[in-house]
Design an enzyme around this catalytic site. Structure first.
Site, PDB file in Angstrom:
ATOM      1  N   GLY A 137       2.602   2.995   2.326  1.00  0.00           N
ATOM      2  CA  GLY A 137       3.733   2.939   2.949  1.00  0.00           C
ATOM      3  C   GLY A 137       4.790   2.037   2.194  1.00  0.00           C
ATOM      4  O   GLY A 137       5.863   2.525   1.987  1.00  0.00           O
ATOM      5  N   HIS A 172      -9.546  -8.375  12.097  1.00  0.00           N
ATOM      6  CA  HIS A 172      -8.675  -8.987  11.301  1.00  0.00           C
ATOM      7  C   HIS A 172      -9.286 -10.047  10.385  1.00  0.00           C
ATOM      8  O   HIS A 172      -8.521 -10.629   9.615  1.00  0.00           O
ATOM      9  CB  HIS A 172      -7.149  -9.421  11.835  1.00  0.00           C
ATOM     10  CG  HIS A 172      -6.209  -8.390  12.260  1.00  0.00           C
ATOM     11  ND1 HIS A 172      -6.514  -7.677  13.468  1.00  0.00           N
ATOM     12  CD2 HIS A 172      -5.244  -7.633  11.512  1.00  0.00           C
ATOM     13  CE1 HIS A 172      -5.528  -6.700  13.356  1.00  0.00           C
ATOM     14  NE2 HIS A 172      -4.971  -6.717  12.474  1.00  0.00           N
ATOM     15  N   GLY A 174       0.802  -1.378   0.010  1.00  0.00           N
ATOM     16  CA  GLY A 174       0.166   0.231  -0.004  1.00  0.00           C
ATOM     17  C   GLY A 174       0.933   1.447   0.079  1.00  0.00           C
ATOM     18  O   GLY A 174       2.199   1.113  -0.343  1.00  0.00           O
ATOM     19  N   ARG A 198     -32.825  -4.487  18.598  1.00  0.00           N
ATOM     20  CA  ARG A 198     -31.537  -3.953  19.124  1.00  0.00           C
ATOM     21  C   ARG A 198     -30.870  -3.071  18.054  1.00  0.00           C
ATOM     22  O   ARG A 198     -31.108  -3.266  16.956  1.00  0.00           O
ATOM     23  CB  ARG A 198     -30.324  -4.958  19.533  1.00  0.00           C
ATOM     24  CG  ARG A 198     -30.738  -5.670  21.038  1.00  0.00           C
ATOM     25  CD  ARG A 198     -29.501  -6.806  21.175  1.00  0.00           C
ATOM     26  NE  ARG A 198     -29.872  -7.285  22.392  1.00  0.00           N
ATOM     27  CZ  ARG A 198     -29.213  -8.623  22.594  1.00  0.00           C
ATOM     28  NH1 ARG A 198     -28.743  -9.250  21.758  1.00  0.00           N
ATOM     29  NH2 ARG A 198     -29.507  -9.093  23.955  1.00  0.00           N
ATOM     30  N   ILE A 212      -6.537  -3.662   1.400  1.00  0.00           N
ATOM     31  CA  ILE A 212      -8.081  -3.882   1.652  1.00  0.00           C
ATOM     32  C   ILE A 212      -8.778  -2.651   1.693  1.00  0.00           C
ATOM     33  O   ILE A 212      -9.898  -2.332   1.337  1.00  0.00           O
ATOM     34  CB  ILE A 212      -8.433  -4.781   2.957  1.00  0.00           C
ATOM     35  CG1 ILE A 212      -8.144  -4.169   4.276  1.00  0.00           C
ATOM     36  CG2 ILE A 212      -7.990  -6.066   3.069  1.00  0.00           C
ATOM     37  CD1 ILE A 212      -8.804  -4.584   5.572  1.00  0.00           C
ATOM     38  N   ASP A 213      -8.008  -1.566   2.044  1.00  0.00           N
ATOM     39  CA  ASP A 213      -8.864  -0.274   2.407  1.00  0.00           C
ATOM     40  C   ASP A 213      -9.202   0.536   1.230  1.00  0.00           C
ATOM     41  O   ASP A 213     -10.067   1.459   1.192  1.00  0.00           O
ATOM     42  CB  ASP A 213      -7.801   0.665   3.242  1.00  0.00           C
ATOM     43  CG  ASP A 213      -7.723   0.368   4.660  1.00  0.00           C
ATOM     44  OD1 ASP A 213      -8.438  -0.680   5.135  1.00  0.00           O
ATOM     45  OD2 ASP A 213      -6.754   0.905   5.493  1.00  0.00           O
ATOM     46  N   ARG A 255      -9.441  -9.499   6.710  1.00  0.00           N
ATOM     47  CA  ARG A 255      -8.283  -9.305   5.911  1.00  0.00           C
ATOM     48  C   ARG A 255      -7.634 -10.796   5.734  1.00  0.00           C
ATOM     49  O   ARG A 255      -6.679 -10.803   4.705  1.00  0.00           O
ATOM     50  CB  ARG A 255      -7.346  -8.442   6.846  1.00  0.00           C
ATOM     51  CG  ARG A 255      -6.470  -7.442   6.064  1.00  0.00           C
ATOM     52  CD  ARG A 255      -5.701  -6.535   6.954  1.00  0.00           C
ATOM     53  NE  ARG A 255      -4.700  -7.162   7.546  1.00  0.00           N
ATOM     54  CZ  ARG A 255      -3.870  -6.600   8.552  1.00  0.00           C
ATOM     55  NH1 ARG A 255      -4.038  -5.208   8.655  1.00  0.00           N
ATOM     56  NH2 ARG A 255      -3.088  -7.196   8.863  1.00  0.00           N
TER      57      ARG A 255
HETATM   58  O1  F6P Z   1      -4.048  -0.737   6.006  1.00  0.00           O
HETATM   59  C1  F6P Z   1      -5.005  -1.899   6.114  1.00  0.00           C
HETATM   60  C2  F6P Z   1      -5.299  -1.965   7.555  1.00  0.00           C
HETATM   61  O2  F6P Z   1      -6.234  -2.995   7.483  1.00  0.00           O
HETATM   62  C3  F6P Z   1      -6.028  -0.842   8.159  1.00  0.00           C
HETATM   63  O3  F6P Z   1      -7.268  -0.596   7.712  1.00  0.00           O
HETATM   64  C4  F6P Z   1      -5.977  -1.026   9.668  1.00  0.00           C
HETATM   65  O4  F6P Z   1      -5.831   0.132  10.433  1.00  0.00           O
HETATM   66  C5  F6P Z   1      -4.477  -1.782   9.785  1.00  0.00           C
HETATM   67  O5  F6P Z   1      -4.400  -2.328   8.582  1.00  0.00           O
HETATM   68  C6  F6P Z   1      -4.475  -2.633  10.963  1.00  0.00           C
HETATM   69  O6  F6P Z   1      -2.796  -3.091  11.118  1.00  0.00           O
HETATM   70  P1  F6P Z   1      -2.308  -4.159  11.999  1.00  0.00           P
HETATM   71  O7  F6P Z   1      -2.494  -5.321  11.318  1.00  0.00           O
HETATM   72  O8  F6P Z   1      -1.177  -3.663  12.295  1.00  0.00           O
HETATM   73  O9  F6P Z   1      -3.522  -4.360  13.214  1.00  0.00           O
END
Ligand code: F6P
Length: 365
Positions: free
Chosen positions: A121, A289, A119, A179, A143-144, A292
């Site tokens: 970074g 996670h 990404g 709820r 994923i963002d 992800r």
């Molecule tokens: O950049 C992807 C991401 O999923 C962000 O949305 C989230 O803030 C970050 O990674 C979480 O990272 P880590 O795996 O270090 O908790």
């Protein structure tokens, strides 16, 4: 940089992992070997492997059968940065520049090019390495979906699918118990996952970092639904959503990470506030996670294959400093420089924001 005969290419996956990384590794390796006869070298754990000189050869059999696998067979790291290596000195953590050492390892391995899959970074670091003389090609992942210059990053579609399924599941339990149910999803600076999954799941309220919310608006919206006989409400919030005039909610800080802040907890905060202010029973869930991990969806597998093979063609043309991308359905490339350091965020005139508002979804303003 001079034209040279390519013999050996290196590949690394950096930053948070993402479904589709293995599809990219497979595509790069298979097409580099089959179509060009190059050797492929996998650098382990993102830039950590380049700093610590850890890697191994990638062969056709090693990448066979990985198309459908989540994670990355190379490993990754979202804290390794050759320009900012954390070193403990006494009681202090300081950051040192080890990029000369990283370049030296690249040369010692006999690599001609580095394929950086990551990404903002990871690609910013790749761009800096390119300036130090390493020929680089970038492949966008997150994923963002917040990377500029490309309509889609692979992994996004999978994350949205997982979040949408979670919303669908929360929907039935919310309705059964009358709820307010809140789902917190990822998205530090951009609300793409919350917007797309919230819209697909029919959320009543979607909260994203780009639109600071008002607690009063949220409470009025859930109470109004209750008064009109809808005794439950669904809220999807991005982890980076914040109250107007307020701050994001941090889960923890990691001082050894050059990017130390970890977000999390906005769902819980909303749960407490909504229950206190409206008297309506409220629960929250944080998908974390889960969104992800696991197998990529077919669109993400195909995007990975398209990106990986296109990156190999860029290498063949020696187009250094370029990142593959998809714009208007066409796979092409732009300079990494154009893609990094300015995130692609959701704007108020985004068609899905406008359409969501048209069907009565609140953005908390
Ligand atoms: O950049 C992807 C991401 O999923 C962000 O949305 C989230 O803030 C970050 O990674 C979480 O990272 P880590 O795996 O270090 O908790």
């Amino acid at each position: 940089m001079k034209t040279k005969k390519i013999k050996k290419i290196g590949i690394l996956t950096g930053g948070g992992d993402c479904p589709g990384l293995n599809a990219v590794i497979r595509a790069v390796t298979k097409s580099a070997i089959a179509n060009h006869g190059w050797e492929v070298f996998g650098i382990e754990d993102g830039y950590a492997g380049l700093i610590e000189k850890r890697g191994h050869e990638l062969t056709q059999p090693q990448v066979s059968g990985i198309l459908t696998l989540g994670g990355t067979i190379l490993g990754t790291s979202n804290r390794a940065d050759p320009f900012k290596v954390s070193v403990v000195k006494g009681k202090k953590v300081v950051f040192e520049d080890h990029s000369d050492q990283a370049v030296e390892h690249f040369r010692q391995w006999g690599l001609d090019v580095l394929v950086a899959v990551g990404g903002d970074g990871t690609l910013s670091i790749a761009n800096q390495l390119c300036r130090k003389g390493i020929p680089v090609v970038g492949i966008p992942k997150t994923i963002d979906n917040d990377l500029s210059g490309t309509d889609y990053t692979f992994g996004f579609h999978t994350a949205v699918s997982i979040c949408t399924e979670a919303i669908d599941r929360l929907h039935t339990t919310a309705a059964a118990h009358h709820r307010v149910m809140i789902l917190e999803v990822m998205g530090r600076n951009a609300g793409w996952i919350a917007l797309h999954s919230g819209s697909a799941g029919g959320a009543d309220i979607i909260l994203i970092p780009e639109i600071p919310y008002l607690m009063d608006t949220i409470c009025k919206a859930v109470k109004k639904r209750a008064q009109h006989g809808k005794k439950f409400s669904l809220i999807v919030t991005a982890e980076g959503a914040k109250e107007k005039g307020g701050k994001v909610i941090e889960k923890k800080r990691d001082p050894k990470n050059p990017y130390p802040v970890k977000l999390g907890g906005v769902g819980k905060y909303l749960e407490e506030q909504i229950e206190k202010l409206t008297g309506l029973e409220t629960r929250s869930a944080n998908l974390g996670h889960i969104q992800r991990g696991g197998s990529p969806t077919p669109p993400d597998r195909n995007l990975g294959t398209l990106y990986g093979t296109h990156a190999v063609e860029l290498i063949a043309q020696q187009k250094w400093g370029q990142m593959v991308c998809v714009q208007g359905g066409v796979v092409k490339s732009i300079s990494i420089e154009q893609a990094v350091n300015k995130l692609k965020t959701v704007t108020l005139d985004n068609p899905l924001v406008v359409a969501s508002e048209a069907v009565g979804t609140s953005f908390g303003i």
